[in-house]
Enzyme design. Structure first.
Site, mmCIF file in Angstrom:
data_model
loop_
_atom_site.group_PDB
_atom_site.id
_atom_site.type_symbol
_atom_site.label_atom_id
_atom_site.label_comp_id
_atom_site.label_asym_id
_atom_site.label_seq_id
_atom_site.Cartn_x
_atom_site.Cartn_y
_atom_site.Cartn_z
ATOM 1 N N ASP A 97 0.822 -1.205 0.000
ATOM 2 C CA ASP A 97 0.000 0.000 0.000
ATOM 3 C C ASP A 97 0.861 1.262 0.000
ATOM 4 O O ASP A 97 1.472 1.595 1.019
ATOM 5 C CB ASP A 97 -0.901 -0.041 1.247
ATOM 6 C CG ASP A 97 -1.787 1.172 1.399
ATOM 7 O OD1 ASP A 97 -1.917 1.946 0.423
ATOM 8 O OD2 ASP A 97 -2.367 1.341 2.488
ATOM 9 N N ASP A 282 -1.949 5.670 -5.511
ATOM 10 C CA ASP A 282 -2.140 4.827 -4.326
ATOM 11 C C ASP A 282 -2.509 3.399 -4.697
ATOM 12 O O ASP A 282 -3.630 3.130 -5.131
ATOM 13 C CB ASP A 282 -3.229 5.453 -3.444
ATOM 14 C CG ASP A 282 -3.440 4.704 -2.142
ATOM 15 O OD1 ASP A 282 -2.640 3.807 -1.827
ATOM 16 O OD2 ASP A 282 -4.411 5.025 -1.438
#
Length: 397
Positions: A97, A282
């Site tokens: 992440d 992201d």
């Protein structure tokens, strides 16, 4: 010409050496939690139980007042990899992440339902474990993930980080993590995002000279069956995964991988960010998100309407829907309808969900647009810590 030829050969040699030093982490694609719940007819109940209206979402997220992650970011996650912690190794499936900076996995001491459904870390079974003892907390939507911090060896496809501090969760909120395909999260954001002052995994990789170059890159395959070929690459990038050359975009704030948008165009019209705005690239967000009022306008522009708490389009209209283009550093990144519409099969019927989602990120962190996996699938992404920049180029299918 001769000096130029020598220079070219040296550059090719450097590239070959860098290619040999790449560490590739295969990413597997699984069915997202949203699709699972939709197939089981439980999606509406999930919205109600979490007090969410996805067509009017304004879930607050402010990482600078507390470490806060929108819970819905993980609802659509499909790409996961494997890491191990400890000696002998204990394996975990994680999300890599770029929108967070902590590594956490469930602890053997966790009593939450989510921990009972996933592998847990046993510190007593690792010869290299060190107790740190500090507490950490990460806010997910309306609930907190809490635990203690320990330190151990963390291995990712042949890269072993010594003394990596990580979170051992003892409490995990809600039902999202119960049904999730992943056990934990490995954050690849900047250190300023890390809860508890922990040094992120990639920072330790750089400090311990485990990577040839201070960068990593992400390729997400569009293959719906397992995502064959998807990978996270530490120590450089792989030119075979993209066409043309990389467009390098400066990071504007070193927390998320944050960049400037010059505009967002729907069809031939610039509808948003005409005077510039901020976005983050992201891997920990599956969809493309933006301020709820702007996303509502975007949904209307592409012909999406609310259905059972989420936006969808008539699958027969894809050929007539507009492209959506993100203007970044004087380069256009265009998504056609088949890129931003997410097909699904529900009770034998085709369902076409929108790849856009409203998400309110207030100041000082926001407002922000988030370019998640819907975007990254189409554009190979390189995250360069050495020069604090993001590289983007069209991904090769």
């Amino acid at each position: 010409m001769k000096p130029l030829l020598v220079l070219l050969l040296l550059l090719l040699l450097d590239l070959a050496q860098a290619q040999g030093a790449l560490h590739r982490v295969p990413l597997r694609r699984h069915q997202s939690l949203r699709k699972k719940l939709r197939a089981q007819g439980q999606l509406s109940e999930f919205w109600r139980s979490h007090n969410l209206d996805m067509t009017r979402l304004s879930e607050s997220c402010n990482v600078y007042s507390s470490v806060n992650e929108p819970l819905i970011n993980y609802l659509d996650m499909e790409y996961f990899g494997t890491i191990s912690i400890g000696t002998p190794p204990q394996n975990f499936t994680v999300i890599f992440d770029t929108g967070s900076s902590n590594l956490w996995v469930p602890s053997v001491y966790c009593t939450s339902p989510a921990c009972k459904a996933h592998p847990v870390f046993h510190p007593s079974q690792s010869d290299t474990y060190t107790e740190v003892g500090n507490h950490f907390s990460i806010q997910y939507g309306t609930g907190s993930l809490t635990g203690i911090i320990g330190a151990d060896q963390v291995s990712v496809e042949g890269l072993t980080v010594d003394g990596q501090q990580f979170g051992e969760s003892v409490k995990e909120p809600g039902q999202t993590f119960v049904n999730a395909e992943f056990d934990g999260i490995l954050g690849l954001g900047y250190p300023s995002l890390a809860a508890g002052g922990v040094t992120p995994v990639f920072d330790n990789m750089m400090a311990q000279n485990l990577v040839a170059l201070p960068m990593f890159s992400v390729y997400l395959s569009s293959d719906p069956q397992g995502g064959s070929g998807s990978e996270l690459t530490f120590g450089g990038y792989d030119p075979s995964h993209f066409s043309g050359s990389l467009n390098w975009i400066p990071v504007t704030k070193q927390a998320y991988w944050q960049i400037a948008l010059d505009g967002i165009q729907v069809g031939d019209t610039v509808m948003f960010c005409s005077e510039g705005c901020q976005a983050i690239v992201d891997t920990g967000t599956s969809l493309i998100t933006g301020p709820p009022d702007k996303i509502k306008q975007l949904q209307e522009a592409i012909g999406a309407t609310p259905i059972d708490g989420e936006y969808a389009v008539d699958c027969a209209t894809l050929d007539t829907m507009p492209n959506v283009t993100f203007l970044i550093n004087e380069v256009s990144y265009t998504l056609n309808p088949t890129d931003y519409i997410l097909p699904d099969l529900v009770e034998g019927m085709q369902f076409c969900g929108s790849g856009f989602q409203g998400l309110d990120i207030p100041p000082p962190a926001g407002p922000l647009w988030i370019l998640g996996d819907v975007f990254i699938r189409q554009f190979y992404s390189v995250f360069d810590r050495g020069n604090n920049q993001v590289g983007l180029a069209p991904a090769v299918p």
